[in-house]
Design a protein around this motif. Structure first.
Motif, PDB file in Angstrom:
ATOM      1  N   ARG A  26     -29.069 -42.908  11.100  1.00  0.00           N
ATOM      2  CA  ARG A  26     -27.976 -43.330  10.100  1.00  0.00           C
ATOM      3  C   ARG A  26     -28.043 -44.609   9.668  1.00  0.00           C
ATOM      4  N   GLU A  27     -28.771 -45.404  10.661  1.00  0.00           N
ATOM      5  CA  GLU A  27     -28.989 -46.667  10.371  1.00  0.00           C
ATOM      6  C   GLU A  27     -29.956 -47.010   9.383  1.00  0.00           C
ATOM      7  N   THR A  36     -23.602 -45.937   3.411  1.00  0.00           N
ATOM      8  CA  THR A  36     -23.535 -45.507   4.907  1.00  0.00           C
ATOM      9  C   THR A  36     -23.658 -43.920   4.724  1.00  0.00           C
ATOM     10  N   CYS A  37     -24.251 -43.501   5.932  1.00  0.00           N
ATOM     11  CA  CYS A  37     -24.203 -41.991   5.919  1.00  0.00           C
ATOM     12  C   CYS A  37     -23.252 -41.550   6.820  1.00  0.00           C
ATOM     13  N   SER A  38     -22.522 -40.551   6.446  1.00  0.00           N
ATOM     14  CA  SER A  38     -21.327 -40.177   7.520  1.00  0.00           C
ATOM     15  C   SER A  38     -21.912 -39.262   8.438  1.00  0.00           C
ATOM     16  N   ILE A  39     -20.964 -39.319   9.503  1.00  0.00           N
ATOM     17  CA  ILE A  39     -21.611 -38.334  10.698  1.00  0.00           C
ATOM     18  C   ILE A  39     -21.661 -36.843  10.336  1.00  0.00           C
ATOM     19  N   GLY A  40     -20.417 -36.500   9.372  1.00  0.00           N
ATOM     20  CA  GLY A  40     -20.546 -34.997   9.096  1.00  0.00           C
ATOM     21  C   GLY A  40     -21.576 -34.913   8.121  1.00  0.00           C
ATOM     22  N   ALA A  41     -22.073 -35.512   7.349  1.00  0.00           N
ATOM     23  CA  ALA A  41     -23.155 -35.130   6.348  1.00  0.00           C
ATOM     24  C   ALA A  41     -24.479 -35.185   7.341  1.00  0.00           C
TER      25      ALA A  41
END
Lengths: 109, 241
Positions: A26-27, A36-41
């Motif tokens: 994600r980072e 930002t990249c969501s946890i769900g995606a």
């Protein structure tokens, strides 16, 4: 052919190598894209990639920073590497004569 | 405050599989997300996972396909049986508790059997076919109940007689939840009994044509092997450890 986000995930995982897991990926994506990249995606896409055989995931060890909770480690498979390379080549080929690519080349020269 | 928010996040994460919960909560701790952002992340993942479940046909069969229509029809049976039983209890001594016309008694018996078998089978099938969307199926069952409870105007009967079917239905759900399975021969016998009873009611003019849908949950386990979806390994549980 891969989707844009799928390509980002595979590339992030391949770049991180042995350290590829959720937070690090994600980072890396946030740093490269500015979004930002969501946890769900992230995890739903990882599931899809794993179902296609493009990545392999497994439970890693927990660390004190995570309260002892496990990580989901990711490794790109050979099929994943081939798919990402194909996507990259296609992007390069189609972008070759695009105005922004031409300007960039001229600037470099 | 943060503790309360974290508890809330953990409660929301209960919707995820244990493996995924462990990973995601670990990610949130590591990145030191704020409580609000943590809740947003978890709820986003939960919504995505729930939506993924609806890609298959089974939740659609369970919720709008069975729970909703069967609830309406079984309420009709519940009221008919309650009304008939009440008449027998109130006027029982004058009419004779076992009526002189056996046909009426047979109709009542068939209605009771249809209610018991079909409600139990509906509960069992809905729960077995799509366990992970059971909450939606339950809502699809209770919404018609609420609608009818609010509109129920028969003074001679209590409102709650509408919900008579819920007892066998809940028994069917509990049976499936405990991991109970029904072998094909028994399922076939139950389905056949329900069909014969419905045919008797149809011949006697006590059956609305749409009530035939009630035999779908009864025949389902008899024709197709019911594989409770708790047996299916969700994709995110396939993570090698």
């Amino acid at each position: 052919m891969l989707g844009e986000f799928e390509y980002l995930l595979i590339t992030a995982a391949a770049t991180l190598g042995e350290n590829a897991y959720g937070v690090a990926m994600r980072e890396a994506i946030a740093k490269a894209t500015g979004r930002t990249c969501s946890i769900g995606a992230l995890y739903t896409t990882l599931d899809r990639l794993e179902a296609k055989g493009l990545v392999k995931t497994w439970m890693g060890d927990g660390t004190p920073q995570r309260g002892g909770r496990s990580k989901r480690m990711v490794r790109v498979t050979l099929a994943g590497t081939a798919a990402a390379r194909s996507f990259y080549d296609t992007m390069i080929r189609i972008s070759n004569r695009a105005p922004w690519a031409v300007q960039q080349k001229e600037g470099a020269e | 405050m943060r503790n309360i928010a974290w508890k809330l996040i953990e409660v929301m994460a209960l919707q995820l599989t244990p493996t995924e919960r462990e990973i995601v909560l670990g990610d949130l701790i590591e990145t030191r997300e704020t409580a609000l952002r943590g809740m947003r992340e978890i709820s986003g993942l939960v919504v995505r996972r729930q939506l993924q479940l609806w890609n298959g046909w089974s939740p659609w069969l369970a919720a709008p396909g069975l729970a909703l229509p069967c609830s309406f029809m079984l309420m009709g049976f519940s009221v008919a049986i309650s009304s008939d039983l009440r008449n027998r209890l109130v006027h029982g001594w004058q009419l004779g508790f076992f009526p002189t016309e056996p046909g009426k008694f047979i109709s009542l018996l068939c209605q009771v059997l249809v209610l018991l078998i079909c409600a139990w089978a509906a509960g069992f099938t809905v729960e077995s076919v799509s366990r992970r969307t059971f909450v939606v199926s339950a809502i699809c069952c209770f919404l018609p109940c609420l609608f009818c409870l609010l509109r129920f105007r028969q003074e001679s009967l209590p409102r709650f007689c509408l919900l008579l079917f819920l007892f066998p239905a809940i028994a069917g759900v509990c049976f499936s939840r405990r991991g109970g399975t029904i072998n094909r021969r028994r399922a076939f016998a139950l389905a056949l009994a329900a069909t014969i009873c419905m045919a008797v009611l149809a011949v006697r003019g006590h059956l609305w044509v749409l009530n035939w849908e009630l035999i779908v949950p009864a025949w389902y386990p008899a024709i197709l092997p019911v594989r409770p979806d708790r047996m299916a390994v969700p994709r995110n549980e396939g993570i090698a450890s």
